[in-house]
Design an enzyme around this catalytic site. Structure first.
Site: not given
Ligand code: GDG
Length: 483
Positions: A156, A371
């Site tokens: 992720h 991110d």
């Protein structure tokens, strides 16, 4: 149909349709309900003493299997190697990386122990999907226990460039462990490229020149194994978020917020309070806007919601103090009796409230330093009113920037760049806002969270199951291939 087994560090607390359930949890849970299966992981409990016992809860065709961690395991596996070593390194913060060999041993030990807990619950044709950086050695541990099922892994968070990964002392062991999976999923093509680069240039592996079709995973040969890897950008359910946002518009929190704003515009951000999210730079860029454009003073407010996370770690206590200092300083400089420029809230809100606030905000301000994807950016766009949408200001270092090209893309360390983007967003004409919104919402609908999940599962189902340890060593003897 094979059962699906999801393994993640935490098992998402699912109350169906409940306010806490996020896109990822809902997407994965939907898949589990379709195929039947199990969600296995840490319960979140830390035991002072005693031996943790696995707890099984049935909900329709889905079994939730959770287990606690003893204090030492929590410290070494979770706080230590996962969050003090891997998290900063994978977010390109080698300066914050802490390494302790004992923590790495604890990380591997907990992975092996968790794998042993899962083995008796597995069936021969189960398909196993492991999530995220806490569980990199999980497939290796399952293989050592004789498991030959198909096992996939989705990361992720970003996968760092080799020169950054090399700062993590056991980098080679980590990549070797990743190669025990059958399919690796990354958020973006740059992450996939970074992994392939390490395999070729640091691990002496090879990548088959070109997949059969552009969307096919690449074939990787490394550490005596063959595996596949591809980018699967995670999505949201945009239409559900839009519904939530519309329904919440008449709710009390939004009415209160609107009353506080009067005619002012709203800039809004929501992030776990994490140093990777670029919050300090973001606050300073808002300050720069007020500095450079006096007309904006008392005409715009900035709402930052930042629920606490990993609050027992020093780096997180630091960032909290820093932000409290920055918001206090900036408010002290600019506030007036009837206006507080920055509304900084250090707690969690219900999902429908967030969605409705997103719809109210003229600017979604999403500027992480790094991110993997950033779902908030996708949720902000989803929540907009198509007739009068807000503008997304987005960091080029969020995975979402690869898809959301209708955003104003900024470099999150360039304070002037961000201040300019905020000014442009606040004054953008309706026609341009609508055009940018249409572009982004189409992309979000096309690649929603079901598409993410189905693409990954399709590619994992296509993989040939692994040979058992015995079969593999017989094959090596026959072919003379050794690692
Ligand atoms: C990791 C990767 C990747 C936040 N505050 C509240 C709240 N949230 C929700 C958001 C969003 C989720 O939490 C945060 O997701 P992000 O994607 O923004 O970031 P991470 O937590 O770092 O997630 C990231 C993601 O995994 C998925 O693959 O995108 O890159 O780092 O859904 O809305 N939800 C509620 N109250 C809050 O106060 N209910």
């Amino acid at each position: 149909m094979s059962r699906l087994i999801i393994v993640s560090n935490r098992v998402a607390p699912i109350s169906e349709g409940g306010p806490a359930a996020g896109g990822l949890a809902v997407g994965v849970y939907d898949a589990l309900k379709e195929t039947g299966g199990m969600w296995f992981g840490w319960s979140g409990d830390v035991l002072a003493s005693g031996q943790p016992q696995i707890k099984l809860e049935e909900r329709g065709p889905v079994t939730f299997a959770t287990i606690g961690l003893v204090r030492r395991d929590y410290d070494q596996y979770y706080r230590g190697f996962s969050n003090a070593t891997l998290w900063p390194a994978f977010h390109y913060r080698a300066d914050l990386l802490q390494y302790d060999r004992h923590d790495f041993e604890g990380y591997c030990r907990v992975n092996a122990w968790l794998a042993q807990q899962l083995v008796p619950l597995l069936r021969a044709d189960d398909v196993i999907w492991v999530h995220d950086y806490h569980l990199i050695p999980f497939a290796q541990a399952l293989r050592a226990a004789g498991v030959t099922n198909r096992i996939g892994f989705f990361l992720h968070i970003p996968f760092p460039a080799s020169q950054v990964l090399l700062a993590v002392p056991p980098h080679r062991a980590l990549v070797e462990a990743l190669c025990s999976f059958d399919l690796l999923g990354f958020q973006t093509t740059p992450d996939l490229r970074a992994f392939c680069d390490y395999v070729v240039h640091e691990a002496g592996g090879s990548i088959d020149a070109r997949p059969a079709a552009a969307a096919e995973p690449v074939l990787i040969h490394a550490f005596g194994r063959t595996l596949r890897a591809a980018a699967y950008p995670i999505g949201v359910y945009p239409d559900e978020i839009a519904e939530l946002a519309k329904a919440g518009e008449r709710g009390k929190p939004v009415r209160t917020m609107k009353a506080t704003l009067h005619t002012r515009k709203l800039i809004m951000s929501v992030d776990r309070l994490d140093y990777s999210k670029g919050l300090v730079e973001r606050f300073r860029a808002f300050e720069r806007l007020l500095d450079q454009a006096p007309a904006q003073r008392n005409n715009v407010s900035f709402l930052q919601i930042a629920p606490p996370t990993r609050a027992d770690m020093h780096a997180y206590q630091e960032i909290r103090l820093q932000l409290e200092g920055e918001s206090g300083r900036i408010n002290g400089r600019f506030a007036e009796l009837d206006w507080t420029p920055i509304l900084y809230i250090h707690r969690q809100y219900e999902r429908p409230v967030l969605a409705a606030l997103f719809r109210t905000a003229h600017v979604g301000y999403v500027t992480p330093l790094r991110d993997g994807m950033n779902l908030v950016a996708k949720e902000y766009v989803s929540a907009q009113d198509p007739e009068d949408p807000g503008v997304l200001v987005l960091s080029r270092f969020a995975g979402a920037a690869q898809e959301l090209t209708g955003a104003l893309i900024v470099n999150p360390v360039d304070i002037d760049d961000m201040a300019d983007a905020l000014a442009a967003a606040l004054s953008m004409p309706l026609a341009e806002r609508q055009a940018r919104y249409r572009d982004m919402i189409a992309q979000l609908r096309e690649n929603n969270v079901s598409v993410w999940r189905d693409n990954f599962m399709r590619d994992l189902q296509r993989v040939e199951p692994s040979p058992s340890v015995d079969e593999a060593s017989q094959r090596e003897e026959r072919t003379g291939v050794a690692n």
